[in-house]
Design an enzyme around this catalytic site. Structure first.
Site, PDB file in Angstrom:
ATOM      1  N   SER A  17     -17.966  -2.612  12.438  1.00  0.00           N
ATOM      2  CA  SER A  17     -17.270  -1.542  11.703  1.00  0.00           C
ATOM      3  C   SER A  17     -16.501  -0.569  12.601  1.00  0.00           C
ATOM      4  CB  SER A  17     -18.261  -0.793  10.807  1.00  0.00           C
ATOM      5  OG  SER A  17     -18.713  -1.660   9.788  1.00  0.00           O
ATOM      6  N   LYS A  66     -29.168   0.832   2.428  1.00  0.00           N
ATOM      7  CA  LYS A  66     -28.249   1.008   1.286  1.00  0.00           C
ATOM      8  C   LYS A  66     -28.937   1.603   0.060  1.00  0.00           C
ATOM      9  CE  LYS A  66     -25.021  -2.618   2.650  1.00  0.00           C
ATOM     10  NZ  LYS A  66     -24.292  -3.819   2.264  1.00  0.00           N
ATOM     11  N   GLY A 130     -29.684  -7.970  -3.263  1.00  0.00           N
ATOM     12  CA  GLY A 130     -28.738  -6.851  -3.258  1.00  0.00           C
ATOM     13  C   GLY A 130     -27.291  -7.303  -3.144  1.00  0.00           C
ATOM     14  N   ALA A 131     -27.025  -8.310  -2.333  1.00  0.00           N
ATOM     15  CA  ALA A 131     -25.644  -8.771  -2.126  1.00  0.00           C
ATOM     16  C   ALA A 131     -25.070  -9.342  -3.427  1.00  0.00           C
ATOM     17  CB  ALA A 131     -25.598  -9.809  -1.012  1.00  0.00           C
TER      18      ALA A 131
HETATM   19  P1  ATR Z   1     -29.450  -9.249   0.300  1.00  0.00           P
HETATM   20  O1  ATR Z   1     -29.343  -7.765   0.156  1.00  0.00           O
HETATM   21  O2  ATR Z   1     -28.768  -9.787   1.535  1.00  0.00           O
HETATM   22  O3  ATR Z   1     -29.027  -9.974  -0.939  1.00  0.00           O
HETATM   23  P2  ATR Z   1     -32.191  -9.620  -0.432  1.00  0.00           P
HETATM   24  O4  ATR Z   1     -32.041  -8.577  -1.478  1.00  0.00           O
HETATM   25  O5  ATR Z   1     -33.422  -9.668   0.402  1.00  0.00           O
HETATM   26  O6  ATR Z   1     -30.994  -9.545   0.604  1.00  0.00           O
HETATM   27  O7  ATR Z   1     -31.982 -11.054  -1.131  1.00  0.00           O
HETATM   28  C1  ATR Z   1     -31.983 -12.262  -0.442  1.00  0.00           C
HETATM   29  C2  ATR Z   1     -31.513 -13.366  -1.374  1.00  0.00           C
HETATM   30  O8  ATR Z   1     -31.423 -14.597  -0.643  1.00  0.00           O
HETATM   31  C3  ATR Z   1     -32.493 -13.655  -2.524  1.00  0.00           C
HETATM   32  O9  ATR Z   1     -31.742 -14.128  -3.628  1.00  0.00           O
HETATM   33  C4  ATR Z   1     -33.355 -14.765  -1.923  1.00  0.00           C
HETATM   34  O10 ATR Z   1     -34.019 -15.568  -2.878  1.00  0.00           O
HETATM   35  P3  ATR Z   1     -35.444 -15.079  -3.488  1.00  0.00           P
HETATM   36  O11 ATR Z   1     -35.113 -13.986  -4.465  1.00  0.00           O
HETATM   37  O12 ATR Z   1     -36.001 -16.289  -4.148  1.00  0.00           O
HETATM   38  O13 ATR Z   1     -36.263 -14.610  -2.313  1.00  0.00           O
HETATM   39  C5  ATR Z   1     -32.288 -15.557  -1.222  1.00  0.00           C
HETATM   40  N1  ATR Z   1     -32.762 -16.434  -0.123  1.00  0.00           N
HETATM   41  C6  ATR Z   1     -33.124 -16.070   1.128  1.00  0.00           C
HETATM   42  N2  ATR Z   1     -33.423 -17.154   1.869  1.00  0.00           N
HETATM   43  C7  ATR Z   1     -33.225 -18.241   1.072  1.00  0.00           C
HETATM   44  C8  ATR Z   1     -33.350 -19.663   1.259  1.00  0.00           C
HETATM   45  N3  ATR Z   1     -33.730 -20.175   2.430  1.00  0.00           N
HETATM   46  N4  ATR Z   1     -33.058 -20.463   0.211  1.00  0.00           N
HETATM   47  C9  ATR Z   1     -32.670 -19.950  -0.989  1.00  0.00           C
HETATM   48  N5  ATR Z   1     -32.529 -18.626  -1.223  1.00  0.00           N
HETATM   49  C10 ATR Z   1     -32.805 -17.779  -0.203  1.00  0.00           C
END
Ligand code: ATR
Length: 271
Positions: A17, A66, A130-131
């Site tokens: 950033s 955030k 969150g994303a």
């Molecule tokens: P972010 O803010 O980056 O979205 P987060 O809120 O922790 O981070 O969410 C991570 C997302 O990636 C979730 O949808 C998670 O799935 P779960 O809700 O089942 O945990 C997903 N995710 C992370 N690693 C994954 C993997 N190896 N395969 C599939 N989904 C994954």
């Protein structure tokens, strides 16, 4: 005095950033400074308030703050409210802090830059963290026809559908559903970080499907490598989303919109 801006996170040393915003400031002839500030995990609010007391005008916020940024705001944009998270803080003349979320706008801007209008697209969103949450309203507002959300933990996808039900056509399906293909598949999960690919079926992708991974790297991400192997029409990574969200934040603070392309080209060259 030069107006101060910053990005807060933990860790923050590798944030792009400061580079992005100083290139924007140079292009737009704006006199400002932009630094990276490492906030202690348990002292984000305190660190931000100190910054405000020392002529801080605005800030970006990244992982893991955030939601805490959302909580400290006096006012929130509709996008921030629905995202439940804030990545852009603006200190107003009366000292009140306004929160915006530009992540989803950055995604949509990058998609439109690559594809043109998103009107009428049938979109699959993979992930429900969150994303994912932050990009749903911007995608619906961009005119997509229908959004299907899938997630490893399906209940989280269903909760997002409930939250956004009044804003457009949104539904949830099991992550490995078959028999359905999409115009656009967006991976919002962090799985590419560990070289994994979410368990979606290859028949979600045809030779007309565009795949977008919010992650990026020097090499194609694990998701985009997989999407190419399924015969996707085009794969795009999230570097343009990063520059796009920064441009939207810059616009909120400075009321001028910098160019994304030269900054993106430079960051790409430096990966
Ligand atoms: P972010 O803010 O980056 O979205 P987060 O809120 O922790 O981070 O969410 C991570 C997302 O990636 C979730 O949808 C998670 O799935 P779960 O809700 O089942 O945990 C997903 N995710 C992370 N690693 C994954 C993997 N190896 N395969 C599939 N989904 C994954």
């Amino acid at each position: 005095m030069t107006e101060r801006y910053a990005v807060f996170g933990n860790p923050i040393a590798h944030s792009k950033s400061p580079k992005i915003h100083s290139m924007f400031a140079k292009e737009m002839a704006q006199s400002l400074s932009y630094e990276a500030i490492l906030a202690p995990i348990d002292a984000f609010e305190e660190t931000f308030k100190q910054f405000v007391a020392n002529k801080g005008y605005g800030a970006n916020v990244t992982v893991p703050f955030k939601e805490q940024a959302f909580a400290l705001c006096n006012e929130l944009s509709e996008l921030a409210q629905l995202a439940g998270a804030v990545n852009t803080l603006s200190v107003q003349a009366d000292g009140k802090v306004r929160g915006d979320n530009t992540d989803g706008l950055g995604l949509v801007a990058d998609l439109e830059r690559n594809l043109g209008s998103l009107t009428g697209l049938n979109v699959l969103l993979v992930g429900a963290g969150g994303a994912a949450r932050g990009c749903i309203l911007p995608l619906l507002n961009a005119g997509i026809e229908k959004l299907t959300i899938v997630n490893r933990t399906q209940a989280k996808a269903e909760a997002l559908v409930e939250l956004f039900a009044n804003y457009g056509t949104v539904n949830a399906l099991p992550i490995s559903h078959t028999g359905q293909s999409y115009d656009l598949v967006i991976n919002s999960t962090s799985s590419s970080l560990s070289g994994e690919v979410p368990n979606i079926s290859g028949d979600t992708i045809t030779d007309k499907t565009v795949c977008y991974d919010m992650m990026y790297g020097k090499e194609a991400t694990a998701f985009n490598v997989w999407a190419q192997a399924q015969g996707a029409n085009q794969t795009i990574d999230g570097l343009g989303m990063l520059v796009g969200q920064a441009a939207e934040s810059f616009f909120i603070w400075r009321k001028v919109k910098p160019s994304v392309e030269p900054v993106l080209a430079q960051l790409r060259a430096e990966l």
